[in-house]
Design a protein around this motif. Structure first.
Motif, PDB file in Angstrom:
ATOM      1  N   ASP A  90       0.833  -1.200   0.000  1.00  0.00           N
ATOM      2  CA  ASP A  90       0.000   0.000   0.000  1.00  0.00           C
ATOM      3  C   ASP A  90       0.869   1.252   0.000  1.00  0.00           C
ATOM      4  OD1 ASP A  90      -2.292  -1.532   0.006  1.00  0.00           O
ATOM      5  OD2 ASP A  90      -2.561  -1.418   2.185  1.00  0.00           O
ATOM      6  N   MET A  91       1.961   1.205   0.714  1.00  0.00           N
ATOM      7  CA  MET A  91       2.876   2.352   0.779  1.00  0.00           C
ATOM      8  C   MET A  91       3.464   2.621  -0.599  1.00  0.00           C
ATOM      9  SD  MET A  91       4.268   4.719   2.574  1.00  0.00           S
ATOM     10  CE  MET A  91       4.444   4.338   4.298  1.00  0.00           C
ATOM     11  N   ALA A  92       3.813   1.566  -1.320  1.00  0.00           N
ATOM     12  CA  ALA A  92       4.369   1.733  -2.670  1.00  0.00           C
ATOM     13  C   ALA A  92       3.333   2.366  -3.596  1.00  0.00           C
ATOM     14  CB  ALA A  92       4.824   0.392  -3.227  1.00  0.00           C
ATOM     15  N   LYS A  93       2.072   1.948  -3.463  1.00  0.00           N
ATOM     16  CA  LYS A  93       1.008   2.539  -4.268  1.00  0.00           C
ATOM     17  C   LYS A  93       0.859   4.020  -3.937  1.00  0.00           C
ATOM     18  CE  LYS A  93      -1.896  -1.553  -4.861  1.00  0.00           C
ATOM     19  NZ  LYS A  93      -3.200  -2.145  -4.510  1.00  0.00           N
ATOM     20  N   MET A  94       0.908   4.347  -2.665  1.00  0.00           N
ATOM     21  CA  MET A  94       0.771   5.747  -2.244  1.00  0.00           C
ATOM     22  C   MET A  94       1.932   6.581  -2.760  1.00  0.00           C
ATOM     23  SD  MET A  94      -0.805   5.367   1.633  1.00  0.00           S
ATOM     24  CE  MET A  94       0.193   6.678   2.193  1.00  0.00           C
ATOM     25  N   MET A  95       3.139   6.041  -2.724  1.00  0.00           N
ATOM     26  CA  MET A  95       4.313   6.775  -3.209  1.00  0.00           C
ATOM     27  C   MET A  95       4.211   6.997  -4.719  1.00  0.00           C
ATOM     28  SD  MET A  95       6.054   7.544  -0.614  1.00  0.00           S
ATOM     29  CE  MET A  95       7.629   8.025  -1.262  1.00  0.00           C
ATOM     30  N   LYS A  96       3.740   5.987  -5.443  1.00  0.00           N
ATOM     31  CA  LYS A  96       3.569   6.138  -6.884  1.00  0.00           C
ATOM     32  C   LYS A  96       2.506   7.183  -7.186  1.00  0.00           C
ATOM     33  CE  LYS A  96       2.582   3.640 -11.181  1.00  0.00           C
ATOM     34  NZ  LYS A  96       2.257   4.850 -11.829  1.00  0.00           N
ATOM     35  N   ALA A  97       1.401   7.169  -6.449  1.00  0.00           N
ATOM     36  CA  ALA A  97       0.330   8.151  -6.652  1.00  0.00           C
ATOM     37  C   ALA A  97       0.841   9.562  -6.359  1.00  0.00           C
ATOM     38  CB  ALA A  97      -0.867   7.823  -5.769  1.00  0.00           C
ATOM     39  N   ALA A  98       1.644   9.703  -5.309  1.00  0.00           N
ATOM     40  CA  ALA A  98       2.206  11.014  -4.972  1.00  0.00           C
ATOM     41  C   ALA A  98       3.146  11.500  -6.073  1.00  0.00           C
ATOM     42  CB  ALA A  98       2.942  10.949  -3.637  1.00  0.00           C
ATOM     43  N   LYS A  99       3.946  10.599  -6.615  1.00  0.00           N
ATOM     44  CA  LYS A  99       4.868  10.956  -7.705  1.00  0.00           C
ATOM     45  C   LYS A  99       4.080  11.359  -8.953  1.00  0.00           C
ATOM     46  CE  LYS A  99       8.753  11.077 -10.052  1.00  0.00           C
ATOM     47  NZ  LYS A  99       9.078  12.413 -10.465  1.00  0.00           N
ATOM     48  N   ASP A 100       3.012  10.611  -9.268  1.00  0.00           N
ATOM     49  CA  ASP A 100       2.162  10.947 -10.409  1.00  0.00           C
ATOM     50  C   ASP A 100       1.546  12.328 -10.238  1.00  0.00           C
ATOM     51  OD1 ASP A 100       2.733   8.514 -11.577  1.00  0.00           O
ATOM     52  OD2 ASP A 100       0.816   7.580 -11.033  1.00  0.00           O
ATOM     53  N   MET A 101       1.069  12.601  -9.021  1.00  0.00           N
ATOM     54  CA  MET A 101       0.466  13.898  -8.737  1.00  0.00           C
ATOM     55  C   MET A 101       1.504  15.008  -8.899  1.00  0.00           C
ATOM     56  SD  MET A 101      -1.602  15.402  -5.400  1.00  0.00           S
ATOM     57  CE  MET A 101      -1.711  13.796  -4.753  1.00  0.00           C
ATOM     58  N   GLN A 102       2.689  14.789  -8.401  1.00  0.00           N
ATOM     59  CA  GLN A 102       3.754  15.790  -8.520  1.00  0.00           C
ATOM     60  C   GLN A 102       4.090  16.041  -9.996  1.00  0.00           C
ATOM     61  OE1 GLN A 102       7.568  14.638  -6.907  1.00  0.00           O
ATOM     62  NE2 GLN A 102       8.215  16.766  -6.699  1.00  0.00           N
ATOM     63  N   ASP A 103       4.190  14.981 -10.784  1.00  0.00           N
ATOM     64  CA  ASP A 103       4.483  15.129 -12.209  1.00  0.00           C
ATOM     65  C   ASP A 103       3.389  15.919 -12.917  1.00  0.00           C
ATOM     66  OD1 ASP A 103       6.792  13.662 -11.819  1.00  0.00           O
ATOM     67  OD2 ASP A 103       5.978  11.800 -12.659  1.00  0.00           O
TER      68      ASP A 103
END
Length: 114
Positions: free
Chosen positions: A10-23
């Protein structure tokens, strides 16, 4: 014993979502430099163009309004056109932020950037 990744997945999914949002936010910020709006006053006699970030990029004044006795009117029209362009720029920026929020599945009332 460790069972799979557990909470780390779940943490990996959250980190990916945060990176996508930042991009997406970085792309949107760059796009706001290229999106333009035009404000006008005096039924189009004065036009001010600005980026969606509110930076004034052009001012177009119809020469028919250059009458020395009407100096104050011309100044008022110029200010009104600039304010109109800035208001439209702010509206455009907010609509772009709302669009990005919706695409990311965030609540509509969430203010971006954080």
């Amino acid at each position: 014993m460790i069972k799979g990744l557990g909470g780390f997945g779940d943490m990996a999914k959250m980190m990916k979502a945060a990176k996508d949002m930042q991009d997406r936010m970085q792309k949107m910020q760059a796009d706001l430099d290229t999106i333009t709006v035009t404000g006008e006053s005096g039924a189009g006699l004065v036009r001010a163009t600005a980026t969606a970030k509110g930076e004034l990029t052009a001012l177009d004044i119809d020469p028919s309004i250059f009458v020395p006795s009407e100096k104050e009117v011309v100044e008022d029209l110029i200010l009104a056109a600039i304010k109109d362009a800035q208001r439209k720029a702010q509206d455009k920026m907010q609509s772009e932020m709302a669009r990005i929020s919706q695409e990311l599945g965030l609540p509509a009332d969430m203010k971006l950037p954080f």
